[in-house]
Design an enzyme around this catalytic site. Structure first.
Site, mmCIF file in Angstrom:
data_model
loop_
_atom_site.group_PDB
_atom_site.id
_atom_site.type_symbol
_atom_site.label_atom_id
_atom_site.label_comp_id
_atom_site.label_asym_id
_atom_site.label_seq_id
_atom_site.Cartn_x
_atom_site.Cartn_y
_atom_site.Cartn_z
ATOM 1 N N GLY A 148 0.847 -1.195 0.000
ATOM 2 C CA GLY A 148 0.000 0.000 0.000
ATOM 3 C C GLY A 148 0.880 1.242 0.000
ATOM 4 O O GLY A 148 1.583 1.481 -0.990
ATOM 5 N N ASP A 161 8.254 -5.632 -13.716
ATOM 6 C CA ASP A 161 7.467 -4.926 -12.712
ATOM 7 C C ASP A 161 7.229 -3.498 -13.189
ATOM 8 O O ASP A 161 8.166 -2.694 -13.274
ATOM 9 C CB ASP A 161 8.224 -4.936 -11.378
ATOM 10 C CG ASP A 161 7.391 -4.439 -10.210
ATOM 11 O OD1 ASP A 161 6.482 -3.615 -10.427
ATOM 12 O OD2 ASP A 161 7.664 -4.873 -9.071
ATOM 13 N N HIS A 216 4.645 -7.329 -10.804
ATOM 14 C CA HIS A 216 4.768 -6.826 -9.437
ATOM 15 C C HIS A 216 4.071 -7.687 -8.390
ATOM 16 O O HIS A 216 4.518 -7.767 -7.249
ATOM 17 C CB HIS A 216 4.182 -5.406 -9.377
ATOM 18 C CG HIS A 216 4.291 -4.748 -8.035
ATOM 19 N ND1 HIS A 216 5.481 -4.307 -7.514
ATOM 20 C CD2 HIS A 216 3.337 -4.460 -7.097
ATOM 21 C CE1 HIS A 216 5.274 -3.767 -6.313
ATOM 22 N NE2 HIS A 216 3.983 -3.852 -6.042
#
Length: 327
Positions: free
Chosen positions: A55, A276, A304
């Site tokens: 996050g 990624d 990712h």
């Protein structure tokens, strides 16, 4: 090829461990009127490992428990301030990197753990590194995935058009949520809407923010993944935007790289997807170059996401190997 860099699978394929419920959970009251959900999985006598989710604002999921052999590990998972099962939901009050570092230490002390392995990906890798640099005597090893270090260059890549050069349709939809005059700083532009008074607008921009990231997470993505629920998206987007606006509350750009000498002695295992789009591999390589005790595993066909098969295999293999040490 640099020393301690591996590509592809390092050993026979390994799958996630079977699903398992926690053997214990609690809500811990933290300073600043936050209540943090903490759970323990595996065996109470196992090797301690703490899991730091991404996050900021992602929260833990049951699937994260499955990276740890339940017969060998005491896995501690918790939802960081403001997200998941922690409350108040989506709150940015008293919510900084240093509050989270202090929370990790409170959890360690509450559970009477002397030292533990720290396992984190994306923002979880950022937090793992900052925690280790603040408390190097409490870290046995670091296992990191999809490395993010909260530098301006990384933020510019993802919110300034770098990733958008590979995903132009999705970038156009995301960036055109705001007027042209505001597109030079999308983090600031979204902040105005995510923290405005209009709840419906908050949710709409939160889902767009979270959707932009989820569309690019997997190498197999078609770019058409559905937007997350409003409740999840609101916590995820508001917390990410809050942290990114304040550059992770770090002292200076590149602080993690500056402070790598503090953890030179700690073994590190870095798993990075070659493709990624969210956290490009150059950051993982730079970290590895500054860290003699680290091994970098570059997964050839992966993006990712923690769920990418190659990334899953590498992480399970690393944790299984560490779990057998001193057994």
């Amino acid at each position: 090829m640099p020393e301690n860099v591996h590509t592809g699978a390092a050993s026979p394929r390994r799958s996630l461990h079977p699903p398992r419920e926690p053997y214990g959970s609690r809500i811990m009251a933290m300073p600043g009127d936050h209540r943090v959900y903490v759970e323990e999985c595996g065996t109470p006598d196992g090797k301690p490992v703490v899991v730091l989710h991404g996050g900021p604002g992602g929260g833990c999921s049951p699937g994260m428990r499955r990276f740890f052999d339940p017969h060998r590990y005491r896995a501690v998972l918790f939802d960081q301030r403001g997200c998941g099962r922690s409350t108040p939901n989506a709150s940015i009050e008293n919510n900084t990197t240093w509050d989270l570092v202090a929370d990790i230490e409170r959890i360690r002390q509450e559970l009477d753990i002397e030292k533990w392995t720290v396992f984190g990906g994306s923002w979880g890798a950022t937090l793992a590194l900052v925690y280790a640099q603040a408390h190097p005597d409490r870290v046995e090893a670091l296992v990191l995935r999809g490395v993010f270090t909260m530098t301006q260059a990384e933020l510019d890549w993802f919110y300034g058009g770098g990733a958008g050069t590979f995903w132009p349709e999705q970038w156009r939809a995301f960036s055109h949520m705001v007027p042209k005059a505001e597109r030079g700083d999308l983090i600031a532009a979204f902040r105005k809407r995510l923290f405005g008074k209009d709840q419906a607008e908050q949710t709409r921009f939160a889902r767009a923010w979270a959707g932009w990231e989820s569309q690019l997470a997997s190498i197999s993505s078609t770019g058409h993944r559905g937007a997350p629920s409003g409740t999840y998206a609101r916590a995820f987007a508001r917390l990410e935007n809050h942290y990114f606006t304040h550059k992770g509350f770090l002292e200076e750009d590149g602080q993690i790289f500056r402070d790598m000498p503090l953890i030179q002695h700690i073994p590190g295992y870095i798993v990075q997807g070659r493709y990624d789009m969210i956290c490009p591999p150059a950051t993982a390589q730079r970290l590895h170059d500054l860290w003699p005790q680290s091994t970098l595993r570059m997964v050839t066909h992966a993006g990712h996401a923690l769920s990418e098969p190659g990334i899953t295999e590498e992480l399970v293999e690393i944790m299984d190997t560490l779990g057998r040490e001193d057994a």
